[in-house]
Design a protein around this motif. Structure first.
Motif, PDB file in Angstrom:
ATOM      1  N   LEU A   1      46.509  50.435  19.942  1.00  0.00           N
ATOM      2  CA  LEU A   1      46.753  49.107  20.177  1.00  0.00           C
ATOM      3  C   LEU A   1      48.248  48.858  20.457  1.00  0.00           C
ATOM      4  CD1 LEU A   1      45.675  46.186  20.278  1.00  0.00           C
ATOM      5  CD2 LEU A   1      45.515  46.104  18.038  1.00  0.00           C
ATOM      6  N   GLY A   2      49.192  49.310  19.342  1.00  0.00           N
ATOM      7  CA  GLY A   2      50.458  48.989  19.272  1.00  0.00           C
ATOM      8  C   GLY A   2      51.246  49.270  20.614  1.00  0.00           C
ATOM      9  N   ALA A   3      50.825  50.479  21.102  1.00  0.00           N
ATOM     10  CA  ALA A   3      51.372  51.048  22.341  1.00  0.00           C
ATOM     11  C   ALA A   3      51.261  50.168  23.649  1.00  0.00           C
ATOM     12  CB  ALA A   3      50.840  52.359  22.578  1.00  0.00           C
ATOM     13  N   ALA A   4      49.828  49.598  23.800  1.00  0.00           N
ATOM     14  CA  ALA A   4      49.247  48.811  24.630  1.00  0.00           C
ATOM     15  C   ALA A   4      50.024  47.355  24.679  1.00  0.00           C
ATOM     16  CB  ALA A   4      47.728  48.453  24.593  1.00  0.00           C
ATOM     17  N   LEU A   5      50.041  46.812  23.388  1.00  0.00           N
ATOM     18  CA  LEU A   5      50.800  45.499  23.300  1.00  0.00           C
ATOM     19  C   LEU A   5      52.368  45.662  23.426  1.00  0.00           C
ATOM     20  CD1 LEU A   5      49.105  44.025  20.127  1.00  0.00           C
ATOM     21  CD2 LEU A   5      48.648  43.363  22.407  1.00  0.00           C
ATOM     22  N   GLU A   6      52.976  46.526  22.971  1.00  0.00           N
ATOM     23  CA  GLU A   6      54.397  46.794  23.442  1.00  0.00           C
ATOM     24  C   GLU A   6      54.686  47.041  24.930  1.00  0.00           C
ATOM     25  OE1 GLU A   6      58.621  47.081  23.017  1.00  0.00           O
ATOM     26  OE2 GLU A   6      57.095  45.947  21.797  1.00  0.00           O
ATOM     27  N   THR A   7      53.828  47.640  25.440  1.00  0.00           N
ATOM     28  CA  THR A   7      54.086  48.169  27.013  1.00  0.00           C
ATOM     29  C   THR A   7      53.746  46.645  27.702  1.00  0.00           C
ATOM     30  OG1 THR A   7      53.381  50.414  26.674  1.00  0.00           O
ATOM     31  CG2 THR A   7      53.308  49.304  28.970  1.00  0.00           C
ATOM     32  N   PHE A   8      52.677  45.908  27.295  1.00  0.00           N
ATOM     33  CA  PHE A   8      52.503  44.689  28.147  1.00  0.00           C
ATOM     34  C   PHE A   8      53.803  43.900  27.833  1.00  0.00           C
ATOM     35  CE2 PHE A   8      47.940  45.959  28.059  1.00  0.00           C
ATOM     36  CZ  PHE A   8      48.011  45.936  29.650  1.00  0.00           C
ATOM     37  N   ARG A   9      54.199  43.704  26.709  1.00  0.00           N
ATOM     38  CA  ARG A   9      55.042  42.650  26.336  1.00  0.00           C
ATOM     39  C   ARG A   9      56.463  42.978  27.026  1.00  0.00           C
ATOM     40  NH1 ARG A   9      59.819  42.325  23.863  1.00  0.00           N
ATOM     41  NH2 ARG A   9      59.893  44.408  23.539  1.00  0.00           N
ATOM     42  N   GLN A  10      56.760  44.362  27.425  1.00  0.00           N
ATOM     43  CA  GLN A  10      57.850  44.422  28.225  1.00  0.00           C
ATOM     44  C   GLN A  10      57.502  44.116  29.516  1.00  0.00           C
ATOM     45  OE1 GLN A  10      59.405  48.520  27.754  1.00  0.00           O
ATOM     46  NE2 GLN A  10      59.082  48.227  25.236  1.00  0.00           N
ATOM     47  N   VAL A  11      56.603  44.538  29.998  1.00  0.00           N
ATOM     48  CA  VAL A  11      56.190  44.197  31.382  1.00  0.00           C
ATOM     49  C   VAL A  11      56.062  42.913  31.657  1.00  0.00           C
ATOM     50  CG1 VAL A  11      54.345  44.403  33.194  1.00  0.00           C
ATOM     51  CG2 VAL A  11      54.761  46.477  31.881  1.00  0.00           C
ATOM     52  N   TYR A  12      55.373  41.924  30.747  1.00  0.00           N
ATOM     53  CA  TYR A  12      55.402  40.453  31.260  1.00  0.00           C
ATOM     54  C   TYR A  12      56.635  39.608  30.644  1.00  0.00           C
ATOM     55  CZ  TYR A  12      50.773  41.312  33.080  1.00  0.00           C
ATOM     56  OH  TYR A  12      49.621  41.851  33.614  1.00  0.00           O
ATOM     57  N   GLY A  13      57.278  40.219  30.064  1.00  0.00           N
ATOM     58  CA  GLY A  13      58.729  39.715  29.636  1.00  0.00           C
ATOM     59  C   GLY A  13      58.597  38.389  28.536  1.00  0.00           C
ATOM     60  N   ASP A  14      57.428  38.664  27.737  1.00  0.00           N
ATOM     61  CA  ASP A  14      57.249  37.517  26.780  1.00  0.00           C
ATOM     62  C   ASP A  14      58.236  37.858  25.606  1.00  0.00           C
ATOM     63  OD1 ASP A  14      55.115  36.261  27.695  1.00  0.00           O
ATOM     64  OD2 ASP A  14      53.676  37.904  27.296  1.00  0.00           O
ATOM     65  N   ALA A  15      58.420  36.788  24.784  1.00  0.00           N
ATOM     66  CA  ALA A  15      59.249  37.099  23.452  1.00  0.00           C
ATOM     67  C   ALA A  15      60.682  37.199  24.064  1.00  0.00           C
ATOM     68  CB  ALA A  15      58.778  37.988  22.472  1.00  0.00           C
ATOM     69  N   VAL A  16      61.547  36.700  24.761  1.00  0.00           N
ATOM     70  CA  VAL A  16      62.571  37.021  25.499  1.00  0.00           C
ATOM     71  C   VAL A  16      63.958  36.808  24.286  1.00  0.00           C
ATOM     72  CG1 VAL A  16      64.447  36.371  27.148  1.00  0.00           C
ATOM     73  CG2 VAL A  16      61.804  36.672  27.682  1.00  0.00           C
ATOM     74  N   THR A  17      63.895  35.530  23.624  1.00  0.00           N
ATOM     75  CA  THR A  17      65.141  35.417  22.804  1.00  0.00           C
ATOM     76  C   THR A  17      64.869  35.942  21.512  1.00  0.00           C
ATOM     77  OG1 THR A  17      64.330  33.346  21.905  1.00  0.00           O
ATOM     78  CG2 THR A  17      65.217  32.929  23.898  1.00  0.00           C
TER      79      THR A  17
END
Length: 819
Positions: free
Chosen positions: A347-363
């Motif tokens: 689950l961690g790998a999926a969440l981290e990859t999606f976070r990077q792709v979709y650009g969430d949590a920028v600041t």
């Protein structure tokens, strides 16, 4: 098994991060779709605030959520006298003049309400459980007899829930049951009592049922936690002679309420299991009711504070929480398309990859807040996200008890104390050897040998993993593999008693963000027990990687860091934070009697492994209970308690069979291989096939809403895309998610995944054009149906499978007679 028809090409997996957005054609506006939207086979209720999704329930603000939880499906109308067919998908009586045993009975006008009560107790509202099928509660699966049994079963459950302090007798129930259903009444009543669904607990009327002298064989229980105590009390009521061996100086196991005191202040601190997760049907809620206690609902107000002590702004809180939930939804849709392939992805790998792709949590602040949500998720699972299975990390969510999350005033130690009353427990007996065979068991603790007819092992999964207990003969390899596959994580706490309450009294929780990612779980959440513990008590939680590092942190250093956090939050508000009068730090990871906190489904594991751990060995001589033996309620206090009741029933069943010199049949619910073989046999002759899809259903019924079982074959060699190997893809080749996917797909294995759907949906799916890719899209996105492993179908499928098997058997018999 391969299908006879060559399968259409499967949808290609994304080979680079840039391809992920197009992998999902359109976002589903309903993030939690009903898996069977057109089926009446199962009454389904939507419970808000999943335990797995949020370790602690909280509201980011009072503003409306951008992704509101959909309303629960509408419930069927109440049953009225004369309703010709109150439960759907069952054939109506073709002969109105037939005897009354072929009619659906009417007990009262509350059948729907009673069905909901059954749901909260873990029963499907209109079908049988695996346990009931195994127990033979009806002479045949399906038909009017089963309908009437279910109505009676639900009525008995509801009747006892009206007053759980009384012993419900069969005679009381008989007043509302037609005389011709006496056999079904006996069947339902005996099943519910023997399996601990009614007449359990610590009420005086129930304790009176324990015979003064046991008349049945000796039973040895290893461990005086919730599972062991629940089993002990139940077996004592059944008349067994019970002895409980406990390694600690106290009972309760991982439920530990410790009294803190100083300067005329005191409080009951929960150092282990603390929250009753759901009150609808929770058996521990029933025990609390028998104690005369009113549970305290944990309020969902949970403000968050930045590392500098400033509160997180409302708009940022809302933004990040919605983004976090969207990523969970994307991960869920990914695994729906992948099926059991997702078992080898974290689950961690999926969440981290999606976070990077979709650009969430920028600041920086958004990233800190995002990490707080990750820590909360690790708290819910007592495991690192990098080790949680993407496929099955939340496999128990459909069985959430529902209702409020609560504290028990005075501490859960009150439950333990009440359950342990008059139970023969021998403390400081560390078991190191268990011998089992056809003649009974021997349990060795220190230099003493205890002999019995049966034994129940309730030690935590961490102890089994460590090999602290030697089993003679060795446990079956199947069970050893399950023990190895399942995860067992860690959660630690710092409990502090203060001279006075300096925090707000209108909340039960508040959170703190970390500026270091690896320490995101360090004191990330505070629980206020001031309203329930008897004094000004705060408990700080340590989850994830920080929980492991915490094991070696000196207690004085831990308290110093916690005080720095608290003073950073409150002193800018002009509030002085005093030193605690007493503090305690837990070390569950190095506690030799637990070696961790609670279980989770790790990468490579599945819910099947909980069933495997629950299997008895030695022809009904050695049994297993505990939170890691229940796939429905793992990692919960009520799960441990329920498992103890379950095994008490199993032990009584085997003892009865031996007394009658009958070999007890292996439970189909605990034999995954047998269940899979039965389903594979039925799918050798599917009713319809198209591409990689095949469907079986009952041939007697032409009702489009009748239930069917769909199987999808996944796997096989994957053709290399012309786009693979490009420079853009190679830039992302080090991403963990796709390394794991590539590794699994290179194995070129074929997997079978399943789901329940209506006959009409199956026919519509067959008409979808464009091959398996479009069919998978239609199934997951349009119908919102999740593909699962065989065991993931749950008890609802068992009656369907049994009905189809019986129907085909009858068909073959008739055909043979004609020949």
């Amino acid at each position: 098994m391969c299908d006879q028809t060559p399968p259409d090409p499967l949808p290609p997996l994304p080979t680079s991060l840039s391809q992920i957005p197009s992998f999902f054609p359109q976002p589903n506006p309903n993030p939690n779709p009903d898996p069977n939207p057109d089926s009446n086979f199962h009454i389904q209720i939507s419970f808000q605030g999943k335990r797995k999704r949020t370790g602690v329930r909280r509201k980011a603000s009072q503003l409306p959520s951008l992704h509101p939880t959909p309303p629960p499906p509408s419930l069927p109308p109440p049953l009225l006298p004369g309703d010709p067919n109150p439960i759907k998908n069952l054939p109506e009586n073709p002969n109105p003049a037939a005897d009354i045993s072929e009619e659906i009975i009417v007990i009262n006008k509350e059948a729907t309400t009673e069905a909901l009560t059954a749901l909260t107790a873990g029963f499907p509202a209109d079908s049988l459980t695996e346990e009931e099928i195994e127990a033979g509660v009806v002479s045949s699966i399906g038909g009017i007899e089963q309908v009437n049994y279910i109505l009676i079963r639900n009525h008995i459950l509801s009747k006892w829930r009206e007053n759980v302090s009384n012993w419900l007798t069969k005679e009381i129930c008989s007043f509302s049951i037609p005389p011709h259903c006496e056999t079904l009444l006996n069947s339902a009543y005996n099943f519910l009592v023997s399996h601990g669904y009614v007449n359990f607990g610590i009420a005086p009327a129930i304790k009176e049922k324990i015979p003064a002298e046991p008349t049945r064989p000796n039973v040895i229980i290893i461990g005086a936690g919730l599972a062991g105590l629940a089993a002990a009390r139940q077996l004592m009521i059944f008349g067994f002679k019970v002895v409980v061996l406990e390694g600690r100086k106290r009972c309760g196991g991982r439920v530990y309420t410790k009294r803190l005191e100083g300067s005329n202040k005191f409080a009951a601190a929960e150092l282990g299991g603390s929250v009753l997760t759901g009150t609808l049907g929770n058996p521990l809620g029933i025990i609390a009711k028998q104690l005369g206690s009113t549970l305290h609902k944990i309020r969902d107000k949970c403000p968050l504070y930045r590392p500098d002590g400033e509160p997180v702004k409302q708009e940022i809180d809302i933004k990040v929480e919605n983004a976090f939930n969207r990523l969970l939804d994307k991960a869920s849709r990914l695994r729906q398309c992948m099926g059991e392939v997702a078992m080898d992805v974290s689950l961690g790998a999926a969440l981290e990859t999606f976070r990077q792709v979709y650009g969430d949590a920028v600041t920086e602040e958004e990233m800190q807040l995002f990490n707080w949500h990750l820590a909360n998720l690790e708290y819910a699972n007592a495991g690192l996200l990098s080790k949680l299975s993407l496929a099955f990390w939340d496999q128990d969510d459909p069985y959430d008890m529902g209702g409020d999350h609560c504290f028990l005033p005075g501490g859960n130690g009150r439950l333990i104390q009440a359950l342990a009353e008059n139970v023969p427990i021998i403390y400081e007996k560390t078991v190191h050897t268990i011998r089992y065979g056809g003649d009974g068991v021997q349990v060795v603790a220190g230099g003493q040998v205890y002999e019995g007819d049966m034994a129940l092992c309730t030690v935590p999964l961490g102890v089994l993993k460590n090999g602290s207990i030697k089993f003679v003969p060795e446990l079956p390899q199947r069970k050893l593999d399950g023990i190895k596959r399942l995860g067992f994580g860690l959660l630690n706490k710092v409990a502090m008693l203060f001279p006075y309450v300096f925090w707000s009294t209108d909340l039960d929780t508040f959170g703190h963000l970390s500026d270091v990612s690896s320490r995101r779980g360090e004191f990330f959440l505070f629980y206020s027990y001031a309203t329930v513990a008897g004094g000004p008590l705060l408990i700080a939680l340590v989850a994830g990687e920080a929980a492991h590092n915490f094991e070696s942190m000196p207690p004085t250093d831990a308290v110093t860091v916690v005080l720095q956090i608290l003073r950073g939050i409150y002193e800018p508000q002009g509030i002085e934070v005093p030193d605690p009068l007493q503090s305690v730090c837990t070390r569950w990871g190095t506690d030799s009697f637990s070696l961790g906190s609670y279980s989770h489904v790790s990468v490579g594991a599945s819910g099947d492994d909980y069933d495997i751990l629950a299997e008895s060995v030695g022809d009904g001589r050695l049994f297993f209970a505990g939170e890691a033996t229940t796939r429905r309620y793992p990692a919960t206090m009520h799960g441990a308690f329920i498992s103890g009741l379950r095994e008490a029933a199993n032990m009584a069943h085997h003892a009865n069979a031996r007394a009658l010199q009958i070999k007890a049949e292996r439970s189909p619910s605990k034999n995954t291989q047998a269940c899979a073989a039965l389903l594979a046999d039925l799918f050798r002759e599917p009713d319809i096939e198209f591409g990689s899809f095949s469907v079986i259903f009952g041939r007697k019924s032409s009702d489009p809403k009748s239930t069917a079982i769909l199987r999808v074959a996944l796997g096989g060699p994957r053709k290399k895309s012309s786009n693979e190997g490009t420079k853009a893809d190679q830039q992302h080749s080090n991403k963990l998610l796709f390394q794991q996917l590539q590794s699994h797909y290179n194995q070129q294995q074929q997997l079978h995944v399943y789901t329940l759907l209506s006959r009409q949906q199956a026919m519509e799916l067959r008409e979808v054009r464009g091959g398996d890719e479009m069919r998978l899209h239609y199934l997951c996105e349009k119908l919102g149906i999740k593909l699962v492993g065989r065991r993931g179908l749950g008890p609802a499928a068992d009656s369907v499978i049994a009905s189809i098997k019986a129907e085909r058997g009858n068909h073959r018999t008739n055909s043979a007679s004609l020949d």
